[in-house]
Design an enzyme around this catalytic site. Structure first.
Site, PDB file in Angstrom:
ATOM      1  N   ARG A  95      36.994  -2.554  24.698  1.00 21.34           N
ATOM      2  CA  ARG A  95      38.405  -2.460  25.062  1.00 21.34           C
ATOM      3  C   ARG A  95      39.314  -3.047  23.989  1.00 21.34           C
ATOM      4  NH1 ARG A  95      41.143   0.998  26.151  1.00 21.34           N
ATOM      5  NH2 ARG A  95      39.405   1.616  27.470  1.00 21.34           N
ATOM      6  N   LYS A 120      60.284  -7.091  15.398  1.00 20.52           N
ATOM      7  CA  LYS A 120      60.272  -6.455  16.720  1.00 20.52           C
ATOM      8  C   LYS A 120      58.862  -5.949  17.008  1.00 20.52           C
ATOM      9  CE  LYS A 120      65.145  -5.220  16.358  1.00 20.52           C
ATOM     10  NZ  LYS A 120      66.148  -4.130  16.253  1.00 20.52           N
ATOM     11  N   LYS A 179      71.594 -14.061   9.837  1.00 17.99           N
ATOM     12  CA  LYS A 179      72.197 -12.911  10.495  1.00 17.99           C
ATOM     13  C   LYS A 179      73.557 -13.304  11.063  1.00 17.99           C
ATOM     14  CE  LYS A 179      69.636  -9.726  12.027  1.00 17.99           C
ATOM     15  NZ  LYS A 179      68.796  -8.840  12.878  1.00 17.99           N
ATOM     16  N   GLU A 217      72.915 -11.210   6.124  1.00 21.45           N
ATOM     17  CA  GLU A 217      73.424  -9.982   6.728  1.00 21.45           C
ATOM     18  C   GLU A 217      74.922  -9.841   6.492  1.00 21.45           C
ATOM     19  OE1 GLU A 217      72.256  -8.541  10.851  1.00 21.45           O
ATOM     20  OE2 GLU A 217      74.315  -9.171  11.221  1.00 21.45           O
ATOM     21  N   ASP A 261      74.071  -4.103   7.523  1.00 22.86           N
ATOM     22  CA  ASP A 261      73.741  -3.793   8.917  1.00 22.86           C
ATOM     23  C   ASP A 261      74.734  -2.798   9.519  1.00 22.86           C
ATOM     24  OD1 ASP A 261      72.139  -4.235  11.291  1.00 22.86           O
ATOM     25  OD2 ASP A 261      73.902  -5.234  12.115  1.00 22.86           O
TER      26      ASP A 261
END
Length: 285
Positions: free
Chosen positions: A102, A137, A169, A202, A224
């Site tokens: 698995r 992410k 950021k 950013e 961005d």
């Protein structure tokens, strides 16, 4: 990115924790009906098409579960595969093969899906200087194998985590009192703690690009959610003083156009968070 040694430790942690989670105090299904002395052989069967990834990871899993398991590889990581292809055979203790099954499938199905999607972006960027980057992410607990899959397909890894690169950021800049203040404080912090970390900042508009350029020590400017016209202007303003990266709204339809604006990198969280697992199975033979 982190060192190869640290990366290997991350992989070991993933395997150890996944086996703990899945096996617990024993694979009682196998223990109940398969003698400990039984041996067998199984094949990794492809029931889809795309880029295979996770073969080397699967070998690590089998080795962890039972060092006596033998793996014969027919198709290497990064190769194109189609329905019916056999990637490898694994032979040895039947109980051990089933214990590892698995984790091997879960990992390879996801890694192959990420590699397949990444390869699409790599191909779309062909002939440009621009490289595709992943992001943070990722799925909690298995970041290492997801970023490995991106590399297998020809993509590039962004920072691995919060500790191996500085990224200022919009929220950092706002909480710090502004872009210049955030950069100044960061440079002072790195010096005080004797840290050698690259700084990415950013920018939300061309005015912020100009402000960033008035500061020292910036490795890369993150543009961005810029449109194409402003991206071109930003690249001209930056003029090679530091690297450039486009992010936000990067997909298969827009990635080439951003590359043609002249940026060094485009980043996309979709490489790891918007994919469908490749259909694979491990079948006894």
């Amino acid at each position: 990115m982190i060192s190869e040694e640290q990366f290997q430790k991350e992989l070991e942690i993933i395997i150890t924790n996944a086996i703990r989670e899945d096996v617990g105090d024993g694979d009682h299904s196998s223990l109940a009906c398969i003698p400990a002395s039984a041996t067998g052989k199984a094949k990794l069967l492809v029931k889809d098409e795309g880029i295979i990834a996770g073969v080397e990871f699967a070998k690590m899993v089998f080795q962890h579960v039972d060092p006596n398991l033998e793996v014969e590889v027919f198709i290497q990581d990064g190769s194109n595969v189609k329905y019916g292809d056999v990637v490898f055979h694994v032979s040895g203790s039947s109980q051990s093969i089933l214990k590892a099954e698995r984790l091997v499938l879960n990992a390879m199905q996801r890694m192959s899906a990420i590699a397949t999607k990444t390869k699409v972006f790599v191909d779309l960027l062909g002939g440009t200087k621009t490289k595709i980057l992943d992001t943070r992410k990722t799925t909690p607990g298995i970041r290492a194998i997801e970023k490995w899959a991106v590399k297998i397909a020809g993509g590039e890894n962004h920072r691995f985590a919060l500790y191996d690169m500085i990224m200022l950021k919009d929220n950092h800049n706002d909480f710090a009192g502004g872009i210049s203040q955030a950069i100044e404080k960061t440079n002072a912090y790195l010096k005080a703690h004797n840290l050698d970390l690259k700084i990415i900042v950013e920018a939300r508009n061309l005015d912020e690009v100009a402000e960033i350029l008035r500061n020292e020590g910036v490795y890369r400017i993150l543009l961005d959610n810029f449109n194409f016209e402003d991206t071109k202007k930003a690249v001209e303003m930056i003029g090679g003083k530091c690297l450039t990266e486009s992010s936000g709204g990067i997909n298969e339809k827009t990635v080439r156009a951003y590359a043609e604006c002249g940026v060094d990198f485009v980043s996309s969280g979709a490489l790891t968070h918007s994919i469908y697992n490749m259909d694979l199975s491990l079948k006894a033979i």
